[in-house]
Every structure is written in C-alpha cells, then in structure tokens.
Scaffold this active site. Structure first.
Site, short mmCIF file in Angstrom:
data_model
loop_
_atom_site.label_atom_id
_atom_site.label_comp_id
_atom_site.label_asym_id
_atom_site.label_seq_id
_atom_site.Cartn_x
_atom_site.Cartn_y
_atom_site.Cartn_z
N HIS A 1 -1.39 2.43 16.42
CA HIS A 1 -2.33 1.65 17.23
C HIS A 1 -3.26 2.56 18.03
CE1 HIS A 1 0.95 -1.58 16.88
NE2 HIS A 1 -0.06 -1.96 16.13
N HIS A 2 -3.45 3.79 17.56
CA HIS A 2 -4.35 4.66 18.33
C HIS A 2 -5.78 4.14 18.26
CE1 HIS A 2 -5.23 6.25 14.34
NE2 HIS A 2 -6.27 6.87 14.85
N LYS B 1 -5.51 -1.37 9.76
CA LYS B 1 -6.16 -1.76 8.50
C LYS B 1 -5.34 -1.27 7.31
CE LYS B 1 -9.97 -3.19 6.40
NZ LYS B 1 -9.07 -3.93 5.50
N LYS C 1 -5.59 8.41 6.28
CA LYS C 1 -6.77 8.19 5.45
C LYS C 1 -7.98 7.81 6.31
CE LYS C 1 -5.63 5.71 1.89
NZ LYS C 1 -5.37 4.64 0.91
N LYS D 1 -0.06 -1.69 6.42
CA LYS D 1 0.10 -2.11 5.02
C LYS D 1 0.99 -3.33 4.98
CE LYS D 1 -1.26 -0.30 1.06
NZ LYS D 1 -2.41 0.59 0.95
N SER E 1 -14.45 -1.17 2.97
CA SER E 1 -13.86 -2.26 3.77
C SER E 1 -14.42 -2.22 5.20
CB SER E 1 -12.34 -2.13 3.84
OG SER E 1 -11.73 -2.73 2.74
N1 GLU Z 1 -5.39 -0.85 -0.29
C1 GLU Z 1 -6.47 0.07 -0.17
C2 GLU Z 1 -5.95 1.43 0.23
O1 GLU Z 1 -4.81 1.77 -0.01
C3 GLU Z 1 -7.60 -0.45 0.69
C4 GLU Z 1 -7.29 -0.70 2.12
C5 GLU Z 1 -8.42 -1.38 2.89
O2 GLU Z 1 -9.50 -1.53 2.35
O3 GLU Z 1 -8.15 -1.75 4.03
O4 GLU Z 1 -6.67 2.26 0.73
#
Ligand code: GLU
Length: 479
Positions: free
Chosen positions: A71-72, A77, A101, A113, A370
């Site tokens: 939650h930084h 996402k 990422k 996730k 995204s």
């Molecule tokens: N599931 C994709 C990933 O592993 C996309 C995640 C997204 O767009 O939030 O990067």
C-alpha cells in the site's frame, strides 16, 4: 548469484519464496534498514474467500483470493487469474511482482493480484459470469476493489469479457460514483477501455527484446550481431501475451522458429506465422499436425530446448528450472510470463553468459497501458479527443506556410503523414514504447554501475526497492 538455489522440494509451492529470494539477493545492494526492507517484502493484505455457485442440481464451492501486496501507493493494481493451479502462494508471489513491476516502470500503483481456482474451460459462459460477478461482490463487501483502492485487470484465463462483468457489477453496486469505471482495466473499448491494451503486454515484451539486442556491447558478449533482423525466436504460449509478442517481433524483423503450447510444440527454422497456427488449431482442435512445421513435439517442454537465439516464456511460472535450463539453447530469455525462471535456473543460465530480461520489467507493458486506461476513466475523455484536430490544423498551417515560402509543394502522401494528428492508439503505443525504452536503460545502468550486481533482475529489484523506499520515506513513516 551462485548462492541462489531453488527450493529443495520443487513439488511444494515456492513461488513467493522464489520472489523473496530474488528480493533478498538484491536488497544487499541497497542501503535500507531491515525493517523497511521487511515492510516492502511482505504482503500487506491477503483475503481468502469461498463462495457457492449452483451447477445443475449441485452446489459447488469456489476458492478465491485477492492479495494486496503493498500500500505504499494507492490504488493497488493487478490482474485476476482463472486457473486450476491457483493457490495462495501463487497469488501472493504475483501480487509482489506487481509492486516491483509498477515501481520499475513508474506506474504509481501498489501491487495486487487475484485468483479463482477454476479451469474456465469446464464452465459455461453463464457460469463464468455468475462466478465473476459473485467474486466482485465479495471484493466490494470487504473494500478490496475501487478506483482509488484496488483495480483488477486481466491475467491468465481472463480477458475483456470478465473485466466488463466486473465493471458492470461494480457500477451497479456504486450508483452515481463518478469514477466507477476506473475500478477495473482491460475493459472492452465499448465499455471505456483503451485502444492498444489488448496487445500492450506483448508489444512491451517485443520492445524490451528489441532494446536489449540493439546494444552492441552486450550482443558482442553473446556473439550476436545487433538488431532483431534474422534473430530466431521460440515463444512459449499463444495466449494474449505470446501471440502479440510474436506478431510484433515479426513486425520488427525477427523469425518465429518455435511455438510451444499446452498441447504440443512446433518448430521450423525458416519461421512460422502465429495466425496460421491459430487457424489450424481452430480447425483441428490442436496445434499438432500443422503442415508448415518441420518438427513437432507432443511434449511441449521439448519445444523450449530447440535451436534459437531468444526464448520467450509467455505462459506460466516455473517453466525453466535447474532440471531443464542446461538444455536451453537460447542465449536470451525474455520473460513474458510472471516467474517463468526459478532462482537456481537463472544462476546457471547467467553463469553460462546468457541474458534474462526479467518479468517484472519485460511484461510491464500491460500494467503501463492499464495505467493509461485508468487515467482515461478518471478524466472521462479519450486520449487525443481535445487536441487531434487542433494538431492537424496547426500542422496544415505550417505545411501551407513552408510551401508558400519555398514555392515547392509536398506530395499528397507526404502532406497526409505530416498533417495527421495522433489517434488514441498512437498515443498509447508511444507512451508504452517510451516507458519500455527508458526503463530498460535505467535497469541496465544500475547493472553496469556496480560490478557486484550480477543480473538485470537484481538491478530491476534494486531500482524498484529504492523507489518504494522513497515512497515510504515521503510518507514520513521511516525517517
Ligand atoms: N495481469 C497483468 C500483469 O501481470 C496486468 C495487470 C494490470 O494491468 O493491472 O502485469
């Protein structure tokens, strides 16, 4: 690197452990306190739930998860995966990778996730809709979804269809919430998705590879010439990521010599067309028997071990292990999937002089676009809508002025290219390309700047740990 070894029992879930091992290895090259490093590494919230669905006369209990790793930054996402293999360890590892990422590509989100333990092929569309809507309701009940809270997206086994069910459920439960469409990305364009999102992860992987093979110094070490022209690539997975990676690599001049899928693998040193393979499977129910392949393998893993320059694992985690890495012929592995290479396998591959373009950078194109979709949803206007015509008019005025001053005129084709304003797709692809190029060099510079840093992955972790640490410091939490 030689100290990294994959967990002794490969049959036990070890994905989160693998990610943590990579993290710990990189953390020694940063100067943060143990407390801060621990806070960055752990999963902040793990929500595990079960709910019933009706199947015929029966009730079936569905297992599901949503993990918010960090939650930084808000929102968190990450995609939602539908697979029989889903388990808590996997969702936690994938959520953690999302955090790193996003930090690497400067997308201002924490990582998350989701997973539902089903094989979507065994369910009707109506059942999948019920499952997806119920999953969304469960997230809403616990405040695990929202444009400023946690924003799901597609992942393995899900796509635009599932995202539109999620969006519709969220909208229904939050009437009047102006930003409600920003609660999920990867939506169809007709439901305020963004042009270019579907191909984004694959396009990003291809750009990452192009960037890597364009550096003369690094290619010399591999005994390669620079550029993608003539490079032989094997792609594992013809899903959304693998398919678009293959298509864009062909556009960039590479040759797709191998395709591995769950039902077998194909090989032809002269190259194959992914569209023809998909068409063949549509007609025959399997990729096997494709006439333009010179060799085929019933055991998909054998396909990975064929002669090539670049291998793109774009399916699932844990594909290149200590067991098979010695037989991999490629000198570059570009991780389209999350976690395809185990720590022990990476150590062996890199020791032999190979390059691994790590997942947390290599497949970040999806979340990057995204982010653009989320921005579009929050601003309630498509990219290019305000300025496209203005830009065209300004360009037209410029061309007319230059023509009148010089007395020379451009051809109709030249005029068209110069005058044209950017479409949403062009803007998205331009933002994606810039992100992938910048981030590659950022990571590579970290690698080259410290002789003790052994791999691009370690460098990528160092980059993201440092950025996340700054966020915590900016919050005033860690003096
Ligand atoms: N599931 C994709 C990933 O592993 C996309 C995640 C997204 O767009 O939030 O990067």
């Amino acid at each position: 690197m030689a100290t990294l070894k994959s967990k002794a029992n490969p049959l036990e879930p070890h994905f989160f452990d693998d990610v943590s091992q990579f993290f710990d290895h990189a953390a020694q090259f940063t100067s943060h306190s143990h407390g801060l490093l621990d806070q960055i590494k752990v999963c902040n919230s793990v929500y595990r739930f079960r709910f019933p669905i009706r199947r015929g006369d029966n009730i079936e209990v569905v297992d599901a998860w949503r993990v918010e790793h960090s939650h930084h930054k808000s929102p968190t996402k990450g995609g939602i995966r539908y697979s029989e293999m889903v388990n808590e360890d996997e969702v936690m590892a994938l959520a953690a990778l999302m955090t790193y990422k996003c930090a690497i590509v400067n997308v201002p989100f924490g990582g998350a996730k989701g997973g539902i333990k089903i094989n979507p092929k065994n369910y009707s569309v109506a059942e999948l809709e019920t499952i997806t809507r119920r999953y969304t309701v469960e997230l809403i009940k616990k405040n695990f979804i929202g444009p400023g809270i946690d924003v799901p997206a597609p992942d393995y086994g899900t796509g635009e269809r599932e995202m539109s069910w999620i969006a519709d459920t969220y909208l229904t439960m939050n009437p009047g919430q102006l930003d409600a469409l920003g609660s999920v990305t990867g939506k169809p364009i007709s439901l305020h998705g963004i042009d270019g999102r579907r191909a984004a992860t694959g396009r990003g992987v291809a750009i990452a590879i192009r960037e890597c093979v364009d550096i003369a110094e690094d290619m010399e070490e591999l005994g390669f010439s620079t550029g993608l022209e003539g490079k032989r690539v094997i792609v594992q997975g013809l899903g959304n990521v693998g398919y678009h990676t293959a298509k864009v690599l062909i556009e960039f001049g590479a040759t797709i010599v191998g395709i591995c899928e769950y039902d077998g693998a194909l090989y032809n040193p002269d190259g194959m067309d992914p569209d023809e393979i998909i068409e063949h499977r549509k007609n025959n129910g399997t990729i096997l028997g494709f006439k333009k392949a010179q060799k085929e393998f019933r055991l998909p893993a054998e396909g990975l071990e064929q002669d090539c320059d670049i291998l793109v694992p774009a399916a699932l985690e844990n594909q290149i292990t200590e067991e098979n890495v010695g037989r991999i012929k490629a000198k570059i592995i570009a991780e389209g999937a999350n976690g395809p290479t185990t720590p022990g396998a990476e150590a062996i591959f890199v020791e032999k002089g190979g390059i691994i373009i790590p997942d947390m950078y290599c497949n970040a194109g999806g979340v990057t676009v995204s982010y653009f979709e989320w921005l579009k949803n929050l601003s309630h206007v498509a990219f290019g809508r305000m300025d496209k015509r203005y830009e065209e008019l300004a360009n037209l005025n410029l061309v007319n002025t230059v023509e009148s001053i010089t007395g020379q005129s451009l051809s109709a084709a030249q005029r068209k290219t110069i005058i044209k304003g950017a479409s949403e797709l062009e803007l998205v692809n331009s933002g994606l390309e810039d992100t992938m190029i910048r981030s590659y060099h950022e990571i590579r510079e970290i690698l080259k700047g410290n002789r003790k840093i052994d791999t691009l992955r370690t460098a990528a972790f160092v980059s993201s740990i440092d950025k996340i640490a700054v966020s915590y410091q900016n919050m005033g939490i860690w003096p």
